[in-house]
Every structure is written in structure tokens, then in C-alpha cells.
Design an enzyme around this catalytic site. Structure first.
Site, PDB file in Angstrom:
ATOM      1  CG  ASN A 265       4.290   4.916  -4.744  1.00 18.50           C
ATOM      2  OD1 ASN A 265       4.824   4.974  -3.632  1.00 18.50           O
ATOM      3  ND2 ASN A 265       4.432   3.880  -5.559  1.00 18.50           N
TER       4      ASN A 265
ATOM      5  CD  GLU B 199      11.487  -1.466  -4.418  1.00 16.53           C
ATOM      6  OE1 GLU B 199      11.423  -1.131  -5.617  1.00 16.53           O
ATOM      7  OE2 GLU B 199      10.656  -1.081  -3.557  1.00 16.53           O
TER       8      GLU B 199
ATOM      9  CG  HIS C 117      10.104  -1.011  -9.297  1.00 19.60           C
ATOM     10  ND1 HIS C 117       9.208  -1.772 -10.018  1.00 19.60           N
ATOM     11  CD2 HIS C 117       9.494  -0.728  -8.129  1.00 19.60           C
ATOM     12  CE1 HIS C 117       8.103  -1.922  -9.322  1.00 19.60           C
ATOM     13  NE2 HIS C 117       8.235  -1.306  -8.172  1.00 19.60           N
TER      14      HIS C 117
ATOM     15  CG  ASP D 132       8.147   5.189  -3.733  1.00 15.81           C
ATOM     16  OD1 ASP D 132       7.640   6.031  -4.506  1.00 15.81           O
ATOM     17  OD2 ASP D 132       8.177   3.970  -3.981  1.00 15.81           O
TER      18      ASP D 132
ATOM     19  CD  GLU E 133       7.485   2.064  -8.953  1.00 14.13           C
ATOM     20  OE1 GLU E 133       8.217   2.375  -8.002  1.00 14.13           O
ATOM     21  OE2 GLU E 133       6.439   1.421  -8.802  1.00 14.13           O
TER      22      GLU E 133
ATOM     23  CB  SER F 169      -0.917   0.004   1.229  1.00 12.00           C
ATOM     24  OG  SER F 169      -0.162  -0.107   2.417  1.00 12.00           O
ATOM     25  CG  ASP F 170       1.897   3.200  -3.265  1.00 10.34           C
ATOM     26  OD1 ASP F 170       0.999   3.919  -3.765  1.00 10.34           O
ATOM     27  OD2 ASP F 170       2.438   2.266  -3.883  1.00 10.34           O
TER      28      ASP F 170
ATOM     29  CD  GLU G 239      11.250   4.548  -5.645  1.00 11.38           C
ATOM     30  OE1 GLU G 239      12.187   4.354  -4.842  1.00 11.38           O
ATOM     31  OE2 GLU G 239      10.517   3.640  -6.059  1.00 11.38           O
TER      32      GLU G 239
ATOM     33  CG  ASP H 290       9.278  -2.747 -13.598  1.00 11.00           C
ATOM     34  OD1 ASP H 290       8.757  -2.603 -12.479  1.00 11.00           O
ATOM     35  OD2 ASP H 290       9.012  -3.724 -14.350  1.00 11.00           O
TER      36      ASP H 290
ATOM     37  CE  LYS I 254       6.078   2.036  -1.580  1.00 15.78           C
ATOM     38  NZ  LYS I 254       6.364   2.212  -3.013  1.00 15.78           N
TER      39      LYS I 254
END
Lengths: 442, 442
Positions: free
Chosen positions: A249, A381, A350, A247, A300, A23-24, A273, A323, A219
Site C-alpha cells: 500500500n 480480487e 483491484h 501488498d 488501484e 486495515s493496511d 503490490e 480499478d 498486507k
């Protein structure tokens, strides 16, 4: 040599949204999934396995696209395919009707990635080598021939590619020995998912350091005061010697990203990120200029090599996060590694999604051995998540990927996992919770 | 008010590859197709029709994506949908699992475009207005609320958008009267497809001028000597007073584009269209600097508003060619018109594909009336092709789009056309030539 008799694309979905793994701020309830491609031949012992990673709904769209994209392989000899990995890539890409749907981006590139990853897996299995070794054993000219250099010649010519690869040949053996001893360094994101409680965050951060990680990522981006509190907890738990990354997102506009990241500067952050849209090259460049010395990382969701070319040209990023399943396989990824070296940008891939760690370790190893020749500022990662479904899962020890020695690209799943989590007909989905059936099927 | 009871997405394909209509250096054998969306309600008289344009294979992938994307509309009242066109757009875009497949690009954006175009058509039909009029009649604040301004605030804020729209309100009526009298200027690409013979090219160029066109566009990029010969024929046929444009459909790398276009400079070209990858903002900027005074045009494959923002920021284009069915409907397109005005770049939309002319005329008219206020350097593509399948086809007179007055967005097809060309079950494909069945089904 056997003949390819079928290219299957299978919709596999894992119910990860149940406990908010993954979850982010942008992705609150992903069900980590795969468009899983199997290249079947008339020899039951010769097959190729690849995938692209999605997070649930729409995986069926990728599956349909992968079936179309892979169909020209059927009827070809395995020899003609694995003996011409550049030609096969160009053949599969050459369908101009499918090209219109991208070009070279989104569902169509994800689908091509799934198919090409299976082709590379097949080639590696036929050669009896892991993919990283297959790549390292190719001559600079052979490697340049598999590279998709279209649209790159203003920054990378074929001659330059060959020269860069040739330069590393004499010293490759020593670097392979390094990796055999120490592995390729990784960092963990498992500690910092946005849906986790403060207590869980604190415990996981402490565990990460105890497990040997030197980098931890959190996150951020939902509420600033939550980010401040969580970063304080994380920094206390990991101490001053472990690097901390954040990150977002893609949740911010450019001005908001600058303001928000500056407000978190006290926590000594290595990188921010995905601060904004992954398509915004100039936006990343503006953010980078404004938040230094905090680095900017993205990739990513980097759709293709043309985007990465521009990220390098515009000096928009400090860390390049390719990615393994959004870019169209090694053919598209190797040129990005070469451009990254030319521009002096470390590649920190990623991973974490279904099967991504298993594949991307091969690319990181290839980069160190045959392109960059350096581990400085490089870390890949890793998320401890869903590996039990893979036949040859990646192996982590003391915060590093252990050098894989089994043939292939690592993306082969256990038949039982595919059968159970195939969507919607697999046992889990057919008999699982109604809430999940509904959510997945919406 | 009625309720939405279904969102159909239908795979419609026309066998245009048979006579090389639409052939260019990248797309040699397109079958012009549509992912055709029908929003059905429990009132047989209330429905919405929209589409996205594809060129054959893979249209089924878009159809599946459009079904997923449109499903949240089912069960909602028509009133709640047409009364909140910004909210509905954000709702349909908000699915984070589907977002992973783009984000905001490729198949997923094409599918969202098809659905949102049908939503706007429904709204216009309910209001009894053509879409251009629906847009013009909205207040600046209402229009700003439907705009997708995410990721744009570094160049366009909501306040700026409102101010730019408000500035044109007092003079809109006069411009509508202009267009009612003279129409919106267009140019033709029908003359210059790459697959046409020299004789056909010469005849069609002469006809275009006789029909009142002031602009003619040719496809280039396969062989330089062919381009020189064809441009000489075209220039002779149209004379010195008609503008001549060329379109390379992305076949070149940046250095090659510069060299090739310079070799064609003698033909007094207005623009070079799609010289390279549509994703290469910095590449277009480099080409533009090198080939001036020939202008650079791109955008028909421009994936989203973030790409256009950067094309403007980098001063990469002289002409902006938005597409009504690749961008996610008016919600994403209006902000691009506003940014174009701010940066002084004329918008000359792409059209010609199935139903694109029918829809895009509304956007050009809206631009002139409510945004740019100018026709200078502005001309919208037109191709005389497939219009017979539309219930309200666009009407061209003396090289201009005649102001449409029928309610809706123009994308409704005749039921008989949909039935005949539905793929693969429609009468044409089920009983047509085996070659076409095979090609479409590959």
C-alpha cells in the site's frame, strides 16, 4: 424513451474502521464509503446506478464533484445518452473549467467514474443485459468509438483497437460458455488485513484454501519482523500449492522497497503490490528489475490511462490492477485492457471496496471474452465485505466469480442501506456512536 | 502567542472569460478564480493568507476540500504551527482517508496547497519577513526538515539536500544584492492569448519589447495555419533578439506534437510548453528527442514531486515549470528545486493565474539565492492581470520582478475584492450578468 430528470450523488459511509476490516500499512482506519450516483428519469422503472469508492472523510468532496460532473445529463433523453456512450463521456469530460482541477485525476476522475458507471448501468438496464454482455455485444467499431484514446496514439491507434477486438469475435461464444461453467477466478484479501491477530490470520488462511481459493494476499510494510512472522503463518496455513501475494500500500521509497521485498523472498511470493508511490512509473520499473522473479503489481491508485500507458512502455509491472471506480468508467478502462494485451501484461483488477467487486467482475469477464482471451496468470480480487448492501451482489463459488446475468453494472444498493448509512443524516450516523460521528465529521 | 480560531476557505471568482483573457487551445473560457484561505487567530493582527488557483466551475469543490484539510489547525497555537512547518505539513497530509482521494494530486493537492500557502504566509508575517527571506534565513538543516522527501530517496537524500543548500550559504548575500538592483527576470504571456485578434497580438508584442521584456510567449495548437500566421506576426513585432516561446496547453498526442512543432521550427522557438498530457513523462522525453533544439517545458499541471522526479530522471524536459498553488506549498516545491539543480534543469515557474505571480516570485528568488545560484536560462512567467485585487501586488520593472520586501507570501486580497467576487453571494455575482451567473453555476 424517457428523459433524465435528475442526477443524485449521495454520501454513503459504512463504519468499517470499527473492526479494522480493510486495515493496511497506509490505511489504518478506513470507513468504506461510496459516492453513490443515481440517474433518475421520468419513468420510475428506468434508472442508472453507479458509484466511486472512498474510505470516509472527503466523500462529501467527491459527492459535490459528482453533482457538478453529472449535471449536463439532466434534460437529455435516455435514448440520446445510452445510444452514444462515447459522445456522452466526451461531453462530460469536456468542461475545461473542471479539467483544470485534475486534469483526469484525483477527485475529478473519481467523480466522473461514479457518473459514467451509472450511465453504463443505465445503458445495460435499458438493453436488459449485464454490462459485460452489453460490451461483448458491441461491434469492434462501436467499442473503439466509446474508448478514450486521447494521448494513447503513440502506443494504440483506433485501427489497432478495432483489429484486436475483431480478432476475438469468432471465439467469444466458447469463452462465455467456459465462464458459465467455471466462473472467473478470484483471490481473497479478507484473510490478511494488517489489524488482524495471528490466530485470526491463520484461521482465515486455512478457510480460504478450504473454500477453493488458489491465491491469498497479505498486507505488509509496517514492521519487517511482523511481516516475516505473518508470512510464515500464512504459508504454513495455505501450503505450497496456493499462491501468496503481498501488498505494501505505497509505504516504501524505491530503495527501501527493494530491500524489504528481497528480505521476504523465501516465502515464494507471486507479487509485491503497490511497493511505492502509484505515480512512480520509473520507480516500479527499478523495483521490478531488482526483485524478480517476484512480480510487481500496481494500479488501484493508477490515476488514468496515461499512467498505465507508461507502466506498460517502461516494462514496470507484471500485473496490471485497474480499478473500476478510480478510472473514469469503461470508456477509460477498455483502452487499458487493449494496451495490456499488446504489451503482454495480465490484468488482475483491484476490488474489495464498496461495490467494486460487483462492478469489476463485468470487466474481467469482458477481458477474457473479448480482449485477452486468456485466464493465464489472471485472477481478480475479492473481499467478502459489504455485499449485503447491494441488490445484485456478486456470487462467489469455489474461488471464482459466477457469471452475472442480471441487467446492469451491479452497483445498485438497497434503498434501506442508503437511507441508514447516508452521511451525516442517515439513521446510523445520526444516532450511532459519538466516536464515529466525530471521526467521520472531522 | 495567539491561537488559531478558524480556517476559512472562500470561493472567489473573477469574470475573466468576458474578454478572453487567459484563452488558449484547451481553456477557452476560464473565469480566473481562487480558493482563498484565511487562517484566523484570536489576535486580529495575526493572520495567514493563501490560495490555490482554479478557472471557475469546481472552485467550490476545492473550497470544501480546503476546509477539511485545514481543520486540524484550529485550536493550535500560532507558535506551534509556525515553529514546525515540516511537522504541520506532515500532520495535514497524514489523513489517510483524504489521502485515498489522490493520493497527492488533483483537488486534494490544490486544497493542501491553499492551506499550506496560508501557513507559510502566517509564518512569514509572524517573522516580519517576506517568504523568500524566511526561506533564505533558515539553516540548511531546518530547510531540509520542511522538505517532503518521501518517495524521492532514489534521487535525493536528506544529506544531499543539506549539502546542496549549505554550499550556497557563503554567496547568498551577493545574490540578494544582485536582485535588489536588477530584479528577477520575467516574461509575458499577456500578448499571446488565443482569443486575441492579429492586430491586438501585434500591438501587445511590440509593447512587450518596449517595456523591456526579452521573452514573449504565444498560445498555439488550435489550427496550424493560424499558428504560422500568428508566430510570423509576433516574430516581426519582437525582432530577432527577443526569445519566443509557444504553449499548446496539452492539446496534442505525442506523434502530433512532434509533427506540429517541427512545422513551426522556422520561428526560432526557445521552448514548446505543455505539448501533451502533463502526466506523460515518457511522451515528453520522446517529444524532446524529436524536436531539439527547441526545448520542452512543462510543469504547471505537474501534480506532485514524484512526477517531477521522473521528468528529471527520464531527461524529459529542458525547462521545469513548477506552480506555486498546484504543488502542496514550499514543502513540496523546495525538493523539486533541489532535484532540478542536481539534474541541471532550469526552473522557470508558471504564473499568471490569480495570485500566482505574487507567490511564485518568492520561490524564484529563493532558488537564485539559495539553490541554483544562477539566472542563466531562467525566466519566470508574468501576466498583467488581476493584481489590483492584492494588498501587496508584485511589482514589475524593466521585465523583472522587483524584490518584495513586505512580510508574507503576497496572496492577501483586498477585503473589498473578496466581498465583491465571492461566489455566488458576492455583489458581482449576485447582481451581475445573468449569463455569467448561469455559466458559473452550471
Amino acid at each position: 424513451m424517457p428523459t433524465i430528470i435528475g442526477v443524485d450523488a449521495i454520501d454513503v459511509r459504512f463504519p468499517t474502521s470499527l473492526n479494522q476490516d480493510g486495515s493496511d500499512a497506509m490505511n489504518k482506519d478506513g470507513d468504506h464509503s461510496a459516492t453513490y450516483v443515481v440517474i433518475r428519469t421520468d419513468d420510475p422503472g428506468a434508472a442508472g446506478y453507479g458509484l466511486t469508492f472512498t474510505i470516509g472523510r472527503g466523500n462529501d468532496v467527491c459527492v459535490l464533484a459528482a453533482k457538478l460532473r453529472g449535471s449536463p445529463l439532466v434534460g437529455r433523453s435516455v435514448e440520446s445518452v445510452v445510444g452514444d456512450l462515447g459522445g456522452i463521456y466526451r461531453l462530460l469530460k469536456s468542461d475545461s473549467q473542471l479539467r483544470w482541477l485534475g486534469p483526469e485525476k484525483g477527485v475529478e476522475n473519481l467523480a466522473l467514474a461514479a457518473v459514467m458507471n451509472a450511465v453504463w448501468d443505465l445503458a445495460a438496464r435499458v438493453a436488459g443485459k449485464p454490462v459485460w454482455r452489453l460490451l461483448v455485444d458491441m461491434t469492434p467499431e462501436e467499442l473503439a468509438d466509446v474508448c478514450d484514446l486521447r494521448y494513447l496514439s503513440d502506443v494504440l491507434t483506433r485501427d489497432e483497437a478495432v483489429a484486436m477486438l475483431a480478432e476475438t469475435v469468432p471465439t467469444r461464444k466458447a469463452r462465455i460458455a467456459d465462464l458459465a461453467e467455471s466462473g472467473y477466478p478470484c483471490y481473497t484479501t479478507s484473510a490478511g488485513w494488517l489489524g488482524y491477530s495471528d490466530e485470526k490470520l491463520r484461521r482465515l488462511c486455512a478457510e480460504a484454501v478450504a473454500d477453493g481459493y488458489r491465491h491469498v494476499k497479505l498486507k505488509v510494510g509496517a514492521r519487517l519482523e511482523d511481516d516475516v512472522r505473518r508470512l510464515r503463518i500464512a504459508r504454513e496455513a495455505i501450503g505450497d500449492d496456493t499462491r501468496l501475494m503481498i501488498d505494501a500500500n505505497q509505504v516504501w521509497d524505491v530503495p527501501q522497497a527493494i530491500e524489504w521485498v528481497r528480505a521476504l523472498a523465501e516465502f515464494d511470493l507471486l507479487w509485491i503490490e503497490e511497493p511505492t508511490s502509484p505515480d512512480d512509473v520509473l520507480g516500479h520499473a527499478a523495483i521490478r528489475a531488482a526483485v524478480a522473479p517476484i512480480g510487481v503489481a500496481t494500479g488501484e491508485h493508477g490515476m488514468n490511462r496515461v499512467l498505465f500507458k507508461q507502466l506498460f512502455q517502461a516494462r514496470a509491472i507484471d500485473y496490471c490492477q485497474i480499478d473500476a471506480a478510480r478510472l473514469a468508467g469503461p470508456n477509460e478502462i477498455i483502452p487499458i485492457y487493449l494496451m495490456a494485451k499488446k504489451f503482454g501484461v495480465p490484468v488482475c483488477p483491484h476490488a474489495g471496496g464498496t461495490g467494486l467487486c460487483e462492478m469489476v467482475q463485468h470487466l474481467s469477464i469482458f477481458d477474457y471474452v473479448a480482449v485477452s482471451g486468456s485466464l493465464e496468470n489472471r485472477v481478480t480480487e475479492y473481499i467478502d465485505h459489504l455485499h449485503e448492501h447491494f441488490v445484485d451482489p456478486c456470487v462467489i463459488a469455489a474461488g471464482a466469480y459466477t457469471l452475472p446475468d442480471r441487467p446492469g453494472y451491479g452497483a445498485r444498493m438497497h434503498d434501506a442501506s442508503v437511507a441508514r448509512y447516508a452521511y451525516p443524516s442517515g439513521e446510523y450516523w445520526a444516532s450511532g456512536s459519538a466516536a464515529h460521528r466525530l471521526r467521520g465529521g472531522q
